[in-house]
Design a protein around this motif. Structure first.
Motif, PDB file in Angstrom:
ATOM      1  N   PRO A 304     -29.667  31.803 -45.926  1.00 32.76           N
ATOM      2  CA  PRO A 304     -29.641  30.337 -45.792  1.00 32.76           C
ATOM      3  C   PRO A 304     -30.775  29.643 -46.546  1.00 32.76           C
ATOM      4  O   PRO A 304     -30.574  28.553 -47.104  1.00 32.76           O
ATOM      5  CB  PRO A 304     -29.768  30.127 -44.277  1.00 32.76           C
ATOM      6  N   ARG A 305     -31.943  30.254 -46.591  1.00 36.33           N
ATOM      7  CA  ARG A 305     -33.059  29.635 -47.319  1.00 36.33           C
ATOM      8  C   ARG A 305     -32.799  29.648 -48.822  1.00 36.33           C
ATOM      9  O   ARG A 305     -33.154  28.694 -49.538  1.00 36.33           O
ATOM     10  CB  ARG A 305     -34.368  30.363 -46.984  1.00 36.33           C
ATOM     11  N   ASP A 308     -30.470  26.863 -49.537  1.00 39.28           N
ATOM     12  CA  ASP A 308     -31.162  25.570 -49.561  1.00 39.28           C
ATOM     13  C   ASP A 308     -31.701  25.268 -50.957  1.00 39.28           C
ATOM     14  O   ASP A 308     -31.564  24.145 -51.464  1.00 39.28           O
ATOM     15  CB  ASP A 308     -32.314  25.572 -48.544  1.00 39.28           C
ATOM     16  N   VAL A 309     -32.319  26.272 -51.576  1.00 39.94           N
ATOM     17  CA  VAL A 309     -32.863  26.077 -52.928  1.00 39.94           C
ATOM     18  C   VAL A 309     -31.726  25.862 -53.929  1.00 39.94           C
ATOM     19  O   VAL A 309     -31.801  24.984 -54.796  1.00 39.94           O
ATOM     20  CB  VAL A 309     -33.724  27.292 -53.330  1.00 39.94           C
ATOM     21  N   PHE A 311     -28.671  24.620 -53.459  1.00 42.13           N
ATOM     22  CA  PHE A 311     -28.050  23.302 -53.333  1.00 42.13           C
ATOM     23  C   PHE A 311     -29.000  22.181 -53.749  1.00 42.13           C
ATOM     24  O   PHE A 311     -28.559  21.168 -54.306  1.00 42.13           O
ATOM     25  CB  PHE A 311     -27.569  23.091 -51.902  1.00 42.13           C
ATOM     26  N   ALA A 312     -30.292  22.345 -53.478  1.00 43.30           N
ATOM     27  CA  ALA A 312     -31.260  21.329 -53.904  1.00 43.30           C
ATOM     28  C   ALA A 312     -31.288  21.219 -55.427  1.00 43.30           C
ATOM     29  O   ALA A 312     -31.305  20.118 -55.991  1.00 43.30           O
ATOM     30  CB  ALA A 312     -32.645  21.666 -53.361  1.00 43.30           C
ATOM     31  N   GLU A 346     -25.267  29.092 -39.867  1.00 43.64           N
ATOM     32  CA  GLU A 346     -26.271  28.534 -40.774  1.00 43.64           C
ATOM     33  C   GLU A 346     -25.706  28.313 -42.173  1.00 43.64           C
ATOM     34  O   GLU A 346     -25.968  27.285 -42.808  1.00 43.64           O
ATOM     35  CB  GLU A 346     -27.492  29.453 -40.837  1.00 43.64           C
ATOM     36  N   ARG A 350     -24.720  24.581 -44.156  1.00 40.75           N
ATOM     37  CA  ARG A 350     -25.228  24.184 -45.471  1.00 40.75           C
ATOM     38  C   ARG A 350     -24.093  23.896 -46.449  1.00 40.75           C
ATOM     39  O   ARG A 350     -24.195  22.982 -47.280  1.00 40.75           O
ATOM     40  CB  ARG A 350     -26.159  25.268 -46.006  1.00 40.75           C
ATOM     41  N   GLU A 353     -22.745  20.431 -45.428  1.00 38.67           N
ATOM     42  CA  GLU A 353     -23.714  19.379 -45.747  1.00 38.67           C
ATOM     43  C   GLU A 353     -23.741  19.098 -47.243  1.00 38.67           C
ATOM     44  O   GLU A 353     -23.818  17.932 -47.672  1.00 38.67           O
ATOM     45  CB  GLU A 353     -25.107  19.786 -45.254  1.00 38.67           C
ATOM     46  N   PHE A 354     -23.670  20.147 -48.042  1.00 42.66           N
ATOM     47  CA  PHE A 354     -23.640  19.943 -49.490  1.00 42.66           C
ATOM     48  C   PHE A 354     -22.351  19.248 -49.907  1.00 42.66           C
ATOM     49  O   PHE A 354     -22.362  18.348 -50.763  1.00 42.66           O
ATOM     50  CB  PHE A 354     -23.768  21.292 -50.202  1.00 42.66           C
TER      51      PHE A 354
END
Length: 567
Positions: A304-305, A308-309, A311-312, A346, A350, A353-354
Motif C-alpha cells: 500500500p505504501r 501511495d507513491v 498514484f501520487a 488497504e 487506494r 480513491e485514485f
C-alpha cells in the motif's frame, strides 16, 4: 617513488596478475584483493583527475568486467559488488575513455542481478548505486530502469522492509511511459511474487546464484503445450492423473503463464495475468491457509505504501492519455487481489480513491470510458468488491454529470444504463419485500447491498437530470416508479420522493443536486454560499432546505441564527 605511486603501481600489477592467474582468471570475485584494487584505483583516479592515469587503468578494468560476467554461471562467489564498482568507474570516466556504460549496466542487470537479487548485500549495494547515479542514469539512459523494473521489484519483494527506504528513493525513476501501465499490476501482485519466489526456493534451493530466467526459457515449450492442451481439451498438463492430494498440487507449475509473467526480469509490456489458471488458484489457496512467512507479512504491509507513491506520481507527472488507459485496468484489478483481508482493504481503498481523484480532475474521462464503466455496473452483484466499485462509479457519474455539458450523448447512454440497473433492482427488491424478513446471512447481505445500490442509482439519476435538463422527464418517470414502489427499505423510496419534490423547484434543485464544478459562465459553484458577503445579502437568499429540521411550511420571519446557531 612516493607512497601514492607505489600504491598505484601495486594495484595495477595486482589486476594484471589476476588475469594471468588461472585460479583467479576464471572467477575474479574469489580473490578479495581484486575488489580492493578496483576500489583504490577508482579513488586514485578521482583524486588525481588525470586522464592519462584513467586511460592506463581502463583496459585492465574493462577486461576484468568481461571475465567476471563470463564466470557468473560457474562462479560460487558473489560478483555483484565487484561489478558495481566497475560500473561506477565506467559511469564516471566513460567520456574520457569513450566507453558507453549502457550495455555494461544492462549486462549487469541481466547476468548478475538476476542471479544475486536475493543476496541482501548485493541488493542494498545495487539500490545505493542507483540512488548515487540516479540523475546520470535518467539523463543518459532514460529507458534503463523502466525496462528492468520487474527485477527491481523482485529485489524489494525478497529483501523486504529493511531496503524500503532506499527503494522508495529509486521508485520514481522506474516510472516512465513504457512502464506506467504494467507497473500497477506488478505492484498489486507483489504478495503473489513473494509466494512464487518462496515456492522456487523450496523446490530448487537458494535463489542466490541461480537465474530464474533459465527456468523460464527451459519451460517455454512446456508452457506452449499446456496452453494448447487447455485450449483444445479444457484441461492442463498439470491436471494429469497424479494424486490430487499430493504436495505438488499446491505448488506453482513452471508452465503456468502467470508464473512466467511474475518471475520475469524485464518489462515486455502489459500482459494479461491468468488468474483463473488451476495452478495459481491452488497456490493462492495454499498461501492463505498456511501461516504467512515474515517476508510475505512485510510485503503485505509495504505494497500500500508503494501504491501511495505510484498514484501520487501519476497525478502529478503522468499525462492524461496514460491515466485514461490505466482506469480500465484499475477497475479490473479492483476485484482481483491477494486474498488477505487487511491487504485487500488497504489496496482497494487506494485504487478507488485514485479513481475518484482522476474523475474529479478530468470529468470527461467518464464519457470516454462509458463502455468499461457500464460493464462494471452490470457486474455489481458478482462480489462485494465489484459492488463497492459500482457504487463509486454511480457517485462519479452523477457528481460529474456523466462527463460534462459537452458530452450529452455519453450522458444519455449512462443515464439509460442507470435506468436499466434501477428497474432490474426495483423489481427484485419488490420480490424480496414479500419474503420473510429473517433469512440467511447471504440474503440479508444482498438486501442491504441492493438498497445501497438503489440509493446511489437514484441519486445519480437525479443529479444527471439536473445537469442535463433534457433528461428531466425520464428522470421523473424513473423516480416516480421508485417512490410508488414502497419497497422494504424506506430510505430508497423516500429519497426518490424527496428528489421529485426538489425537481419542482429548479433553483433549489440546482443548488443541491447541481454540478460541483462551476460552468464556464458561473464564477461561484452552485450550492455554495460566499459567507464573506453575508453582511450584504438578504436572509431570503439562503435556501429553505437548510432549515430542513423545522416542521411545517417554511416561515419567512426566520433569522440568521436559525442557520448559524450560536455557540
Amino acid at each position: 617513488m612516493s607512497d601514492r605511486d607505489r600504491g598505484w603501481d601495486f594495484h595495477l600489477r595486482n589486476l594484471s596478475n589476476s588475469a594471468r592467474d588461472s585460479s583467479v582468471a576464471t572467477d575474479p570475485a574469489a580473490d578479495p584483493s581484486v575488489l580492493h584494487s578496483v576500489k583504490k584505483l577508482y579513488e586514485l583516479c578521482k583524486e588525481e583527475k588525470n586522464d592519462d592515469l584513467v586511460a592506463r587503468v581502463y583496459p585492465l578494468i574493462n577486461k576484468l568486467f568481461q571475465r567476471s560476467v563470463a564466470s557468473l554461471s560457474q562462479s560460487r562467489t558473489s560478483n555483484g559488488l565487484l561489478l558495481l564498482d566497475i560500473l561506477q568507474f565506467f559511469l564516471d570516466f566513460g567520456e574520457v575513455v569513450l566507453h558507453d556504460a549502457d550495455p555494461s549496466i544492462r549486462t549487469f542487470f541481466r547476468s548478475c542481478l538476476s542471479r544475486e537479487f536475493a543476496d541482501p548485500v548485493v541488493a542494498e549495494a545495487t539500490l545505493d548505486f542507483i540512488n548515487v547515479n540516479k540523475k546520470k542514469l535518467l539523463s543518459s539512459f532514460p529507458t534503463l530502469l523502466p525496462q528492468f523494473f520487474p527485477l527491481l521489484l523482485k529485489l524489494i519483494a525478497w529483501n523486504g522492509e529493511k531496503l524500503e527506504k532506499a527503494f522508495l528513493k529509486v521508485f520514481p525513476a522506474v516510472m516512465s511511459s513504457a512502464s506506467f501501465l504494467p507497473l500497477l499490476s506488478a505492484l498489486v501482485d507483489l504478495p503473489i511474487l513473494v509466494v512464487a519466489l518462496e515456492k522456487v526456493e523450496k523446490s530448487s534451493g537458494s535463489l542466490i546464484g541461480s537465474s530464474i530466467a533459465t527456468i523460464q526459457k527451459s519451460t517455454a515449450p512446456e508452457m506452449l503445450l499446456a496452453l494448447m492442451d487447455e485450449a483444445y481439451t479444457g484441461s492442463t498438463i498439470a491436471d494429469g492423473g497424479g494424486d490430487s492430494e499430493s504436495e505438488d498440487s499446491n505448488t506453482i507449475d513452471v508452465a503456468d503463464p502467470l508464473f512466467l509473467e511474475l518471475l520475469k526480469d524485464e518489462n515486455d509490456g502489459l500482459a494479461e495475468r491468468h488468474w483463473a489458471s488451476p495452478g495459481m488458484a491452488a497456490t493462492l489457496q495454499a498461501a492463505i491457509n498456511a501461516p504467512p512467512s515474515d517476508r510475505l507479512k512485510q510485503i503485505l504491509s509495504m505494497t500500500p505504501r508503494l501504491l501511495d507513491v505510484y498514484f501520487a506520481i501519476a497525478l502529478r507527472d503522468v499525462n492524461d492519455s496514460l491515466i485514461c488507459a490505466l482506469i480500465p485496468q484499475l477497475m479490473a484489478r479492483n476485484a482481483t487481489l491477494f486474498l488477505d483481508k487487511n491487504f485487500s482493504y488497504e489496496v482497494r481503498k487506494r485504487l478507488l480513491e485514485f479513481l475518484l481523484a482522476v474523475f474529479q480532475r478530468s470529468p470527461d474521462f467518464i464519457a470516454l470510458l462509458k463502455k468499461p464503466i457500464m460493464d462494471r455496473l452490470a457486474e455489481a452483484y458478482d462480489s462485494p468488491a465489484k459492488m463497492e466499485l459500482a457504487l463509486q462509479l454511480c457517485w462519479a457519474i452523477g457528481e460529474h454529470g456523466g462527463g460534462g455539458a459537452s458530452h450529452k450523448d455519453a450522458a444519455r447512454e449512462l443515464f439509460e444504463n442507470l435506468e436499466l440497473l434501477l428497474y432490474e433492482n426495483l423489481s427484485s427488491s419488490v420480490g424480496l419485500r414479500q419474503e420473510a424478513s429473517v433469512g440467511p446471512d447471504s440474503e440479508n447481505y444482498r438486501k442491504s447491498s441492493q438498497s445501497r445500490l438503489l440509493c446511489f442509482v437514484v441519486t445519480a439519476i437525479a443529479k444527471l437530470a439536473t445537469y442535463h435538463r433534457e433528461l428531466l422527464p425520464r428522470a421523473r418517470v424513473s423516480l416516480g416508479k421508485v417512490a410508488r414502489s414502497r419497497i422494504s427499505d424506506a430510505r430508497v423510496w423516500k429519497r426518490a420522493r424527496d428528489y421529485l419534490g426538489l425537481m419542482n423547484d429548479p433553483a433549489i434543485c440546482l443548488s443541491i443536486l447541481g454540478p460541483s464544478r462551476p460552468s464556464q459562465h458561473d464564477i461561484q459553484k452552485p450550492g455554495t454560499v460566499n459567507w464573506s458577503e453575508g453582511g450584504r445579502k438578504m436572509v431570503a437568499h439562503f435556501p429553505f432546505y437548510i432549515l430542513g429540521d423545522q416542521k411545517g411550511p417554511p416561515f419567512r420571519d426566520f433569522t440568521i441564527s436559525d442557520i448559524l446557531p450560536r455557540k
